[in-house]
Design a protein around this motif. Sequence first.
Motif, PDB file in Angstrom:
ATOM      1  N   ALA A   1      98.542  13.552  28.855  1.00 13.55           N
ATOM      2  CA  ALA A   1      98.189  14.827  28.987  1.00 13.55           C
ATOM      3  C   ALA A   1      98.315  15.271  27.454  1.00 13.55           C
ATOM      4  CB  ALA A   1      99.049  15.801  29.784  1.00 13.55           C
TER       5      ALA A   1
ATOM      6  N   TYR B   1      99.680  21.158  26.985  1.00  9.28           N
ATOM      7  CA  TYR B   1      99.441  20.313  27.979  1.00  9.28           C
ATOM      8  C   TYR B   1     101.216  19.832  28.426  1.00  9.28           C
ATOM      9  CZ  TYR B   1      94.721  19.360  26.728  1.00  9.28           C
ATOM     10  OH  TYR B   1      93.412  19.334  26.216  1.00  9.28           O
TER      11      TYR B   1
ATOM     12  N   SER C   1     101.457  20.988  32.525  1.00  8.92           N
ATOM     13  CA  SER C   1     101.721  19.564  33.515  1.00  8.92           C
ATOM     14  C   SER C   1     103.362  19.996  34.181  1.00  8.92           C
ATOM     15  CB  SER C   1     101.691  18.348  32.875  1.00  8.92           C
ATOM     16  OG  SER C   1     102.607  18.231  31.786  1.00  8.92           O
TER      17      SER C   1
ATOM     18  N   ILE D   1      93.554  19.902  34.290  1.00 12.62           N
ATOM     19  CA  ILE D   1      93.958  19.195  33.159  1.00 12.62           C
ATOM     20  C   ILE D   1      92.885  17.776  32.787  1.00 12.62           C
ATOM     21  CG2 ILE D   1      95.487  17.571  31.960  1.00 12.62           C
ATOM     22  CD1 ILE D   1      97.796  19.253  33.221  1.00 12.62           C
TER      23      ILE D   1
END
Length: 355
Positions: free
Chosen positions: A280, A291, A295, A321
């Motif tokens: 990510a 990210y 996440s 994502i």
Amino acid sequence: MYDIVIVGSGPAGANLARLIGDKYKVLLIDKRDLENENHKNTINKCCGGLLAPDAQKMIAKLGLGVPKDILVDPQLFAVRTIDLTNNLERLYQRFYHNMDREKFDRWLISLLPTGVDKKFNSFFKSFTKTKEGYEIKYIYNGLETAARTKVIVGADGALSNIRKSICYDKNFPERYISIQEWYECQSTMPYFTAIFDTEISNFYSWVIPKNKCLLLGSALKPGDNTREKYNLLKAKLTQLGFNFGNKLKTEGAFINRPMKISQFYAGRDCIALVGEAAGAISPSSAEGISYALKSSLYLAESLEDGIDGFLNRYEQKVKDIKLNLLIKNLKSPAMFNPFLRNFAMKSGFQSLKQC
């Protein structure tokens, strides 16, 4: 016996621990000492230290506000884009918070619930499956230590040892080496500079002003004469008028660049991955903080209903994502293909005319 062991306390690991630390028994380990600022083994994260708009949005969504002592001069509202391949230059409006990355990470650690066990100056070694979950081994203050846990979370970055242990198909993101050097600079530069040059890298390089310093960095392919190409970049920018004074320090790190959504990997069994360990990170700018926060938020939300089935819930949540990574990869040719970039920059679309 822990419920969850988190390996890595960057923004992904620290934010996850903050969100779940009151509900679960959590152990957070990291090779850095993020509580003792004077620790002799301090390891700095190689990072440009810019909070991009997506990261700012995630911080707002999390209900947080960045303390002013984390911000540094100057605050940046423009990107100077230099295309050395096509001999073009443009200025574009962008909004970044310029910050001290180490202070930012320490601030996130300061927000952790008191019940979170923190083992800094620690190095993850291995894990084995047990009847109750897993036993992990790590080096803490030079001594091998073991802990048992139901869940392992890999928040350990681009070279994630957790991912290497569970990702059997070897479908890892493209890997780059980031070299960044700090130079003394008395003059003020009011923008972030992005440099594109196919002779240097098929990714990009950057110059960032920070508290009377200039940071010169480049994302380079490993084994491709990285130091020679970095020095060539510096020479080219010096010819353009950049003044790199006395060198203060050199930093390096690996950067992941997910070129396919299949290179994002959420985990398996009761082992989850967040942040760059999962893949990510932006494939166009290498921005990773947004990210990491997103996440880790999704994983925390997936754990709200308990450990059973949490990974399936997490895999559903991270679909956006994956979509975001797909869109960025579709847009990337306009940035990294010299012909398309030449067309876009010559058009002057959305560029600023500097006074």
